[in-house]
Scaffold this active site. Sequence first.
Site, PDB file in Angstrom:
ATOM      1  CE1 TYR A 160      -1.206   5.118 -41.045  1.00  0.00           C
ATOM      2  CE2 TYR A 160       1.132   4.760 -40.620  1.00  0.00           C
ATOM      3  CZ  TYR A 160       0.032   4.651 -41.447  1.00  0.00           C
ATOM      4  OH  TYR A 160       0.166   4.041 -42.672  1.00  0.00           O
ATOM      5  CG  ASP A 259       3.947   1.107 -33.782  1.00  0.00           C
ATOM      6  OD1 ASP A 259       5.113   1.141 -34.223  1.00  0.00           O
ATOM      7  OD2 ASP A 259       2.947   1.348 -34.492  1.00  0.00           O
ATOM      8  CE  LYS A 287       7.877   4.303 -40.925  1.00  0.00           C
ATOM      9  NZ  LYS A 287       7.195   4.941 -42.058  1.00  0.00           N
TER      10      LYS A 287
END
Length: 425
Positions: A160, A259, A287
Amino acid sequence: MTDHIQIVYGEAEACYVAANPISRAAHEAATASLPGGNTRSVLHWEPYPLCITSAEGYTLRDADGHAYVDLLGEYSAGLYGHSHPVLLATIAETVQRGLSYGGPHVAEARLATLIKGRFPSIERVRFTNSGTEANLMALAAAKAFTGRYRGKVVVFEGAYHGGVFAFPFGCKGVWDVKEEAVSKYEVLRALNAPHDFLVATYNDAASVDALVASVPEGSVAAILLEPMLGSGGGVCAKPEFLSHLRRRADELGALLIFDEVMTSRMYAGGGIQSELNVRPDLTTLGKYIGGGMSFGAFGGREDVMALFDPRAPGALPHAGTFNNNVLTMNVGAAGLERVFTPEKARELHDMGDEDIASPADWKADEDPRLLDLFHLEMLNEGFYLARRGYVSLSLALLEPDGRRELDRFVNVVQSFVGKSQHLIE
């Protein structure tokens, strides 16, 4: 689904509904303006989600007056816990000078310098507003740098990479389909960004080699992966697998992109790459690095990032009204400098350092309703975590009372497993 599991789940759900009538009313009111009462799909669960009213430290409170130990950690974005005094003071001080400048300011260079210091592979960095945007821009950079504007992107099943980069287990054949829909994952062709994806098997070098051998030479622009699958189950990439990808990217003339949106907090706060001999060409971040504000970033090799240098003729434009917003830049920098130090990062990492070995470990044939049951039971015990069982620890839980709550969580989980054994076997 067995009848017995349904009976036990029904009892847990009835308990939940009885305890949360105000959250139910809030959800029903929200459906009048939001599809399903929701604007972030992952936060919905059946029969309805809790309505959160406040948060402090590691504690969440809902509209019905219940308190929960926050083990979701905003899917790793809530690393600092809630209302950390250093971050609150920085917010208060920053807003006194204005919220939107429309111009450069020193905090963006300050935050960029801090990021460079933690990620040796990042020689230059640019900011975005989310990890999703960061991955979009990283792939744009890879295609522009390689000149493969219609190039293929190697990704991995179970990964994801943001709202427009979802690759759940079972989706492998979707991008091979040119005509009729063949599976429930066909919708991903509409949802995901319109890249030509090659979906390989995580930790399986042979699957990568087979895919790249099946396409014309010079057609792969990038290999994009999480060095630990996040929503795919906390699966760490094997070092030899990452070394293989580094070698293949070089042979293919493609860029290797890590990522690390979810994993940048690991080890001493320099991500998984900080413990490896493998360096990506580009890294994406997001984040917690914004200190709780909206944040994303992509960075890497100086020659690749030079594509975005506005002083150069023909530079790639990179827009975004809030890319360098003063709250994210100042609060993010204060967090890295004064709170999430490398020492604190290592302490947090050591408290939660355990991963599974393979995505296959998550593909057993147990009833999926068991996870739903686990989730409701944990809520009923005062622990807030993701429906799928995901847990992310915050710095607030490092304090003695937080550690006691974690011990209690372990005991509650053990109790759940014991009384549910007949459902699992």
